[in-house]
Design an enzyme around this catalytic site. Structure first.
Site, PDB file in Angstrom:
ATOM      1  N   SER A   1      43.361 -38.033  32.002  1.00  0.00           N
ATOM      2  CA  SER A   1      43.804 -37.346  33.210  1.00  0.00           C
ATOM      3  C   SER A   1      44.080 -38.355  34.330  1.00  0.00           C
ATOM      4  O   SER A   1      44.870 -39.270  34.147  1.00  0.00           O
ATOM      5  CB  SER A   1      42.765 -36.291  33.609  1.00  0.00           C
ATOM      6  OG  SER A   1      43.260 -35.430  34.602  1.00  0.00           O
TER       7      SER A   1
ATOM      8  N   ASP B   1      48.979 -28.111  28.633  1.00  0.00           N
ATOM      9  CA  ASP B   1      48.617 -28.864  29.836  1.00  0.00           C
ATOM     10  C   ASP B   1      49.807 -28.888  30.787  1.00  0.00           C
ATOM     11  O   ASP B   1      50.905 -29.279  30.385  1.00  0.00           O
ATOM     12  CB  ASP B   1      48.237 -30.290  29.426  1.00  0.00           C
ATOM     13  CG  ASP B   1      47.878 -31.180  30.590  1.00  0.00           C
ATOM     14  OD1 ASP B   1      47.759 -30.683  31.729  1.00  0.00           O
ATOM     15  OD2 ASP B   1      47.703 -32.390  30.359  1.00  0.00           O
TER      16      ASP B   1
ATOM     17  N   HIS C   1      44.289 -29.092  28.854  1.00  0.00           N
ATOM     18  CA  HIS C   1      43.926 -30.306  29.572  1.00  0.00           C
ATOM     19  C   HIS C   1      42.403 -30.477  29.501  1.00  0.00           C
ATOM     20  O   HIS C   1      41.657 -29.511  29.533  1.00  0.00           O
ATOM     21  CB  HIS C   1      44.377 -30.169  31.031  1.00  0.00           C
ATOM     22  CG  HIS C   1      44.200 -31.403  31.836  1.00  0.00           C
ATOM     23  ND1 HIS C   1      45.151 -32.392  31.893  1.00  0.00           N
ATOM     24  CD2 HIS C   1      43.182 -31.825  32.636  1.00  0.00           C
ATOM     25  CE1 HIS C   1      44.733 -33.357  32.682  1.00  0.00           C
ATOM     26  NE2 HIS C   1      43.538 -33.039  33.143  1.00  0.00           N
TER      27      HIS C   1
END
Length: 319
Positions: free
Chosen positions: A165, A262, A292
């Protein structure tokens, strides 16, 4: 995008991803949605304890590293005495959450599967730290361990960066920073990037996906950005919008992992397409049925474990 027009993500995810979403922790208090950042950080650390359990044991040491901003904690995971390389890991959490404990299992598995020393860097969170402080802290840690490699008995001749991320952005940004400023911290053999954001301001996946289940609505993404950046001009910096950097030359080999549902998926796709178009070494892999942050859930998800193994295998293949 009107919320009703978004994809019904929770109906589309894989069975094992649904099991994760439906896993309850009875002792956990409710998410402090209106709480302070400090309260949200505390909750995040508590919530991740369950998912970090059962990670492989190995020699682990903590060291404080000097930077111009003060001391930064690092944690070394050493699966074997003679490591072929050193991987620096940058945790995700939207720049505002996360620490070495929340991503402990990820780092241990990465060390175990690669048989490389993994160094987690507990960079200063935002909004306390504003761009580019975190990148400078990461680079300072790399330089410190490069200079002191013999004292710490680590192999810094070949290094890599890895992150999930926001940590994926930091990983690639740090590698580009070293290249652009010609800082020698050992050869950057590879960069491992799980579902990162790399500078898109809008995209199809950002419109169709993202909700309360992943904390990645357009409003959430704007909040993370505003906490991290110092000013509006930073949005176009080549170390925040990485597509504004030179991706046509001397980019270390990149493993780019995408989660199917995501909202940041198009960032990964564009990064891969850009690097591939300019013959920069890269590999893209999409993990079907995932949300995600799925990398956290290897305790329950085979796909998460597979994604970590894939990244480790990619890195060791570059050595």
């Amino acid at each position: 995008m009107k919320p009703e027009n978004k994809l019904p993500v929770l109906d589309l995810i894989s069975a094992e991803m649904k099991t994760v979403v439906n896993t309850l922790q009875p002792d956990l208090p409710p998410w402090p949605a209106t709480g302070t950042i400090a309260e949200q950080r505390q909750y995040y650390t508590l919530e991740r304890r369950f998912w970090n359990a059962g990670a492989p044991e190995m020699a682990t040491k903590a060291y404080m590293v000097p930077t111009k901003y003060g001391q930064v904690e690092t944690r070394l995971f050493c699966p074997q005495p003679d490591s072929p390389a050193t991987l620096f890991y940058l945790h995700g959490g939207g720049f505002i959450l996360g620490n070495l404990d929340t991503h402990d299992r990820i780092m241990r598995l990465l060390a175990s599967y690669s048989q490389c020393t993994v160094i987690g860097i507990d960079y200063t969170l935002s909004p306390e730290a504003r761009f580019p402080q975190v990148i400078e802290e990461i680079v300072a840690a790399c330089c410190y361990f490069h200079q002191q490699a013999e004292d710490y008995q680590i192999n810094m001749s070949r290094i890599g960066f890895a992150g999930d991320s926001a940590g994926a952005m930091l990983a690639l940004a740090s590698a580009l920073w070293l290249r652009d400023k010609q800082i020698d911290c050992g050869k950057v053999a590879g960069v491992l990037l799980w579902y990162g954001l790399y500078g898109l301001r809008d995209s199809v996946t950002r419109r169709l996906l993202g909700g309360v289940w992943d904390g990645l609505t357009q409003q959430d993404l704007q909040m993370y950005e505003e906490a991290y950046l110092s000013n509006d001009a930073d949005r176009e910096s080549p170390y925040y919008c990485l597509f504004n950097n030179d991706l046509t030359r001397e980019v270390p080999p990149c493993f780019i992992a995408g989660a199917e549902f995501d909202p940041l998926l198009d960032d990964s796709r564009l990064l891969y397409q850009t690097l591939a178009a300019h013959q920069q070494p890269c590999e893209f892999k999409l993990y079907p049925g995932t949300l995600h942050a799925f990398l956290h859930y290897s305790r329950m998800m085979k796909t998460a474990d597979e994604a970590l193994r894939d990244g480790a295998q990619f890195f060791t293949a570059q050595l």
